[in-house]
Every structure is written in structure tokens, then in C-alpha cells.
Motif scaffolding. Structure first.
Motif, PDB file in Angstrom:
ATOM      1  N   ALA A   1      -4.394  -9.386  -6.095  1.00  0.00           N
ATOM      2  CA  ALA A   1      -4.779 -10.156  -7.292  1.00  0.00           C
ATOM      3  C   ALA A   1      -4.423  -9.394  -8.558  1.00  0.00           C
ATOM      4  O   ALA A   1      -3.937  -9.979  -9.534  1.00  0.00           O
ATOM      5  CB  ALA A   1      -6.266 -10.489  -7.252  1.00  0.00           C
ATOM      6  N   ILE A   2      -4.657  -8.099  -8.567  1.00  0.00           N
ATOM      7  CA  ILE A   2      -4.307  -7.288  -9.738  1.00  0.00           C
ATOM      8  C   ILE A   2      -2.798  -7.231  -9.906  1.00  0.00           C
ATOM      9  O   ILE A   2      -2.289  -7.399 -11.012  1.00  0.00           O
ATOM     10  CB  ILE A   2      -4.910  -5.871  -9.605  1.00  0.00           C
ATOM     11  N   ALA A   3      -2.088  -6.986  -8.822  1.00  0.00           N
ATOM     12  CA  ALA A   3      -0.627  -6.894  -8.897  1.00  0.00           C
ATOM     13  C   ALA A   3      -0.014  -8.178  -9.440  1.00  0.00           C
ATOM     14  O   ALA A   3       0.964  -8.131 -10.202  1.00  0.00           O
ATOM     15  CB  ALA A   3      -0.052  -6.576  -7.517  1.00  0.00           C
ATOM     16  N   ALA A   4      -0.599  -9.310  -9.112  1.00  0.00           N
ATOM     17  CA  ALA A   4      -0.073 -10.596  -9.585  1.00  0.00           C
ATOM     18  C   ALA A   4      -0.228 -10.746 -11.096  1.00  0.00           C
ATOM     19  O   ALA A   4       0.497 -11.528 -11.724  1.00  0.00           O
ATOM     20  CB  ALA A   4      -0.790 -11.738  -8.870  1.00  0.00           C
ATOM     21  N   LYS A   5      -1.151 -10.017 -11.688  1.00  0.00           N
ATOM     22  CA  LYS A   5      -1.388 -10.105 -13.133  1.00  0.00           C
ATOM     23  C   LYS A   5      -0.525  -9.139 -13.943  1.00  0.00           C
ATOM     24  O   LYS A   5      -0.416  -9.279 -15.146  1.00  0.00           O
ATOM     25  CB  LYS A   5      -2.861  -9.802 -13.441  1.00  0.00           C
TER      26      LYS A   5
END
Length: 165
Positions: A159-163
Motif C-alpha cells: 500500500a505504501i509502495a503504491a503511493k
């Protein structure tokens, strides 16, 4: 020492290394801006009772949730900083690095399972290509092995990487 200090102490003893990538150079400087309490709760399935707490930490920031944390290191030598911390970790309490997929080259997980029953144990997923270097941590429930927290830690990391850019 309170639970938050113990969690930070656990993180200070286990650190991670990730390769560098210029694409992430524009990332936020605040680890708490990467994931809200509601997002963390939904991804981990664990109830959070308050907003996460952020603070400066080792050339970056750490965002402490009740059931885990996010570390964001921004300095140019984040890889060396991570290496130094890992070198000081108690090797018998930290699993070997295991490569993980879907988070870029060099991403890996580490399980931390201290002997102290009052210290948090769980999974750390490190990725990034620093600066920044990002570590997503989720704590295992009491009585569960540290590996039980790996799937939720991977969900948080993704989820963090997608942001990030």
C-alpha cells in the motif's frame, strides 16, 4: 519503559537495507503521511485505538501504530545506516533476510522474535530504493510466531509502495 519505547528499541536493533533508485527521491518526509490509521487497520485486520505517533528517527521518521510502525529513512546513506543497525542486532533473534516480490529489486523481509515476552515481535518488510528506504512493520499477536505478521506487513508495504512515485 513504555510500550512505544520498547517498539522503537526493537526497531533500533533491527534495520534493513534496500538498493537505491532515483524515482523515489520525491517521497514525503513524514512516515505518518504514508498511511492513515484507518488504512493500517484495514490492511492488518488489527484494531487501532488512536492516531499513529510520528517522530524523527535516525535520519528520517518513524510512525508508530499500536500494532506496528512505518520507518522512512531519507538520507543519502540510508543503506549504510540500515547496515549498521542490522550489524548490531542480536543475530539469534533475527531471521535471515528473505527476498519478497512486488516491491522492487532488493526488497526483503526479516522476522524479529525477541526472547523478552514483553517486547513486540513480528515481521519487517523493507523496500525502496533509497533514498528513501522504507520499512513496514506489523507485530504478531501474543502467542503467535513472528511469521504470522508477514502477510499483513506485506500488505502495508504494498500500500505504501503504491503511493510513492
Amino acid at each position: 519503559m513504555g510500550p512505544g519505547a520498547k517498539r522503537l528499541a526493537a526497531v533500533a536493533t533491527v534495520v534493513f537495507v534496500a538498493p537505491l533508485c532515483a524515482a523515489w527521491a520525491q517521497a514525503t518526509a513524514d512516515a505518518c503521511a504514508l498511511l492513515s490509521m484507518d488504512e493500517f487497520q484495514a490492511l492488518t485486520g488489527k484494531t487501532e485505538y488512536g492516531d499513529p505517533t510520528g517522530m524523527p528517527w535516525s535520519g528520517g521518521t518513524v510512525c508508530g501504530f499500536g500494532n506496528g510502525q512505518v520507518i522512512l529513512l531519507l538520507q543519502e546513506d540510508s543503506t549504510a545506516v540500515m547496515d549498521r543497525f542490522l550489524a548490531t542486532a542480536e543475530k539469534d533473534l533475527v531471521s535471515p533476510r528473505t527476498p519478497v516480490e512486488g516491491l522492487g529489486e532488493g526488497a526483503f523481509s526479516v522476522l524479529f522474535d525477541p526472547e523478552d515476552p514483553y517486547q513486540d515481535h513480528g515481521a519487517f518488510v523493507v523496500f525502496g530504493a533509497g533514498p528513501p528506504t522504507v520499512a513496514a512493520t506489523v507485530y504478531a499477536e501474543d502467542g503467535e510466531p513472528a511469521g504470522a505478521a508477514l502477510a499483513p506487513a506485506m500488505a502495508v508495504a504494498r500500500a505504501i509502495a503504491a503511493k510513492l512515485p
